[in-house]
Design a protein around this motif. Structure first.
Motif, short mmCIF file in Angstrom:
data_model
loop_
_atom_site.label_atom_id
_atom_site.label_comp_id
_atom_site.label_asym_id
_atom_site.label_seq_id
_atom_site.Cartn_x
_atom_site.Cartn_y
_atom_site.Cartn_z
N SER A 259 0.81 -1.22 0.00
CA SER A 259 0.00 0.00 0.00
C SER A 259 0.84 1.27 0.00
N SER A 260 2.12 1.12 0.35
CA SER A 260 2.98 2.28 0.49
C SER A 260 3.44 2.82 -0.85
N GLU A 261 3.66 4.12 -0.91
CA GLU A 261 4.19 4.76 -2.11
C GLU A 261 5.64 4.34 -2.37
N THR A 262 6.35 3.85 -1.36
CA THR A 262 7.74 3.42 -1.53
C THR A 262 7.88 1.90 -1.44
N TYR A 263 6.81 1.18 -1.80
CA TYR A 263 6.86 -0.29 -1.78
C TYR A 263 7.98 -0.78 -2.70
N ARG A 264 8.86 -1.61 -2.13
CA ARG A 264 10.06 -2.03 -2.86
C ARG A 264 9.86 -3.25 -3.74
N GLY A 265 8.65 -3.82 -3.74
CA GLY A 265 8.39 -5.02 -4.52
C GLY A 265 8.63 -6.28 -3.72
N SER A 266 8.21 -7.41 -4.28
CA SER A 266 8.32 -8.69 -3.56
C SER A 266 9.74 -9.21 -3.50
N SER A 267 10.59 -8.76 -4.41
CA SER A 267 11.99 -9.18 -4.46
C SER A 267 12.73 -8.20 -5.37
N PRO A 268 14.05 -8.18 -5.34
CA PRO A 268 14.78 -7.30 -6.25
C PRO A 268 14.45 -7.61 -7.70
N GLU A 269 14.22 -6.58 -8.48
CA GLU A 269 13.89 -6.68 -9.91
C GLU A 269 12.59 -7.46 -10.14
N SER A 270 11.69 -7.44 -9.17
CA SER A 270 10.39 -8.09 -9.36
C SER A 270 9.50 -7.30 -10.31
N ALA A 271 9.81 -6.03 -10.51
CA ALA A 271 9.08 -5.21 -11.48
C ALA A 271 9.71 -5.41 -12.86
N PRO A 272 8.92 -5.73 -13.88
CA PRO A 272 9.51 -5.97 -15.20
C PRO A 272 10.25 -4.77 -15.75
N GLU A 273 9.82 -3.57 -15.39
CA GLU A 273 10.50 -2.37 -15.88
C GLU A 273 11.91 -2.26 -15.29
N THR A 274 12.04 -2.55 -14.00
CA THR A 274 13.36 -2.52 -13.37
C THR A 274 14.27 -3.58 -13.97
N LYS A 275 13.74 -4.78 -14.11
CA LYS A 275 14.54 -5.87 -14.68
C LYS A 275 14.97 -5.55 -16.10
N ALA A 276 14.09 -4.92 -16.87
CA ALA A 276 14.43 -4.60 -18.26
C ALA A 276 15.61 -3.64 -18.34
N VAL A 277 15.57 -2.58 -17.54
CA VAL A 277 16.66 -1.61 -17.61
C VAL A 277 17.94 -2.20 -17.04
N ALA A 278 17.83 -3.02 -15.98
CA ALA A 278 19.02 -3.65 -15.42
C ALA A 278 19.64 -4.63 -16.41
N ASN A 279 18.80 -5.41 -17.08
CA ASN A 279 19.32 -6.35 -18.09
C ASN A 279 20.01 -5.61 -19.23
N PHE A 280 19.41 -4.50 -19.65
CA PHE A 280 20.04 -3.74 -20.73
C PHE A 280 21.41 -3.22 -20.30
N ILE A 281 21.48 -2.64 -19.12
CA ILE A 281 22.76 -2.10 -18.65
C ILE A 281 23.78 -3.22 -18.48
N ARG A 282 23.34 -4.37 -17.96
CA ARG A 282 24.28 -5.51 -17.86
C ARG A 282 24.75 -5.96 -19.24
N SER A 283 23.89 -5.81 -20.25
CA SER A 283 24.26 -6.24 -21.60
C SER A 283 25.34 -5.36 -22.22
N ARG A 284 25.56 -4.20 -21.65
CA ARG A 284 26.58 -3.30 -22.18
C ARG A 284 27.97 -3.62 -21.62
N VAL A 285 28.10 -4.73 -20.93
CA VAL A 285 29.42 -5.25 -20.57
C VAL A 285 29.95 -6.01 -21.78
#
Length: 421
Positions: A259-285
């Motif tokens: 319910s909180s505005e700062t809810y962190r999600g059920s686990s790290p990168e549980s939001a597809p948007e976060t995972k997408a940007v993290a995967n892209f940045i990791r792909s630039r290695v």
């Protein structure tokens, strides 16, 4: 500017392949479970004018929207968070909504208008601009950006710069900032020496709207005065800027309550948007080396230039942030703040956060990382303010890109750290 290996080129080509047609919002949104309406309301909290006191407020789970010059803070809080703030001894008074304003010739871009603008840019400047997608949102929309470089179809051995905006849906001015910068780089290429030099020697990756579902939802009922929506649109809507996989949930800088505005999600990168940007940045290695050298997350509305870390008040952290790394971050941050006149400070000087984007990009990827909090006094400043609010960041955005070859140049240690780069 020698092309990299065929393997690296193929990786980039796959990531930047022609986009599929966007999934119609009505089709996906109608069938997907919807988040519960937010019960957060806005309050003016007084008596919390230090970083430590603001951190106490943030640890209730409330979202700190803005720190006023007098030290009072504007927060978005659900009833349980409001009660916790009062138990801490702070005064919290209800605030009204943001003022409505009449439409004008200059207005905020909807998502559809933003995509049309990106199409226009790549059609007008095909040699230096190309669309790319990093993946899809929860509701199935593409997360689209523009790559800008002199040989845009080739993955060159050049420093890369990654700018993202609109991670929080209601921070509408940030999309405008990204669009203005894309327009600046493309229109002035070949005529403005400084910009031509940067486009010739850098690869820019710019995403105007990261939180696509949230941005569309926020603008649905009224394109001028929105719903004050912050998170994404999963059934348990997540604050994307608390969902990154670095110090996630470590330090009281986010909430475990959906319910909180700062809810962190059920686990790290549980939001597809976060995972997408993290995967892209990791792909630039490429070849074991991260190609992105400068990262910027554009927010509003506090007029700040921030750098890591947010999870700790320590200026340096052994093995994570050395004295030279901190000094380079700080020196660059202060330099850009001279132009936009924002307040420059380490993220935790504002208050503690965890699972944030720039903590992750620095902490796991070693990318020099910043957050700009734009101005305007409101998440929905009048459209007549767009030009002024975005133009103050022309030089700061260029300065960050100029340091991508060697950020340590800011502290005159380029020979020590970058001579062989």
């Amino acid at each position: 500017m020698n092309p990299r290996t065929l393997k690296a080129t193929l990786v980039a080509a796959c990531l930047c392949a022609a986009l599929l047609p966007a999934v119609p919002a009505a089709a996906t949104a109608a069938t997907a479970p919807q988040p519960a309406p937010s019960t957060a309301r806005r309050y003016l909290v007084t008596g919390s004018d230090t970083s430590g006191e603001r951190t106490k407020v943030a640890r209730t789970g409330a979202a700190i929207d803005r720190v006023r010059p007098d030290g009072a803070i504007e927060v978005s809080a659900i009833p349980s968070e409001l009660a916790a703030i009062k138990r801490l001894g702070f005064t919290a008074a209800p605030m009204g909504g943001f003022p409505r304003f009449a439409a004008s010739a200059q207005s905020y871009h909807t998502h559809a208008e933003t995509m049309a603008e990106l199409d226009r840019v790549v059609a007008a400047y095909p040699k230096i601009a190309k669309k790319f997608s990093i993946g899809k949102t929860y509701e199935g929309r593409d997360i689209v950006g523009v790559k800008i470089s002199d040989n845009v179809a080739t993955d060159e051995d050049e420093p890369e710069v990654f700018y993202q905006a609109n991670i929080h849906a209601r921070e509408r001015i940030t999309n405008e900032q990204a669009l203005v910068f894309i327009d600046t780089l493309t229109k002035e290429y070949g005529t403005t020496e400084r910009i031509t030099k940067l486009v010739d020697s850098r690869e820019f990756w710019i995403i105007p709207i990261l939180n696509v579902d949230g941005q569309i939802y926020d603008m649905t009922s009224d394109t001028q005065a929105g719903r004050m929506w912050r998170k994404n649109r999963q059934p348990q809507a997540t604050d994307l800027n608390r969902n990154y996989d670095y110090k996630w949930g470590c330090c009281g800088g986010s909430s475990g309550s959906p319910s909180s505005e700062t809810y962190r999600g059920s686990s790290p990168e549980s939001a597809p948007e976060t995972k997408a940007v993290a995967n892209f940045i990791r792909s630039r290695v490429v070849g074991g080396k991260q190609q992105i050298k400068i990262f910027l997350d554009i927010h509003s509305v506090a007029e700040l230039v921030l750098w890591p870390f947010g999870y700790t008040t320590a200026d340096t952290v052994p093995g994570e942030l050395s004295a030279d790394q901190e000094a380079a971050h700080r020196t660059i941050g202060r330099e850009v703040a001279r132009f936009n006149r924002y307040t420059p400070e380490q993220s935790s000087d504002l208050y503690i956060t965890d699972g944030s984007s720039d903590d992750w990009t620095w902490g796991t990827q070693g990318i020099f990382s910043y957050t700009f909090e734009m101005g305007g006094g409101s998440f929905y400043p009048a459209p007549s303010q767009i030009e002024a609010l975005t133009q103050v960041n022309r030089d700061p955005l260029l300065i960050l890109a100029e340091y991508a070859d060697c950020p340590y140049r800011a502290i005159n240690k380029q020979d020590q750290y970058c001579k062989s780069a």
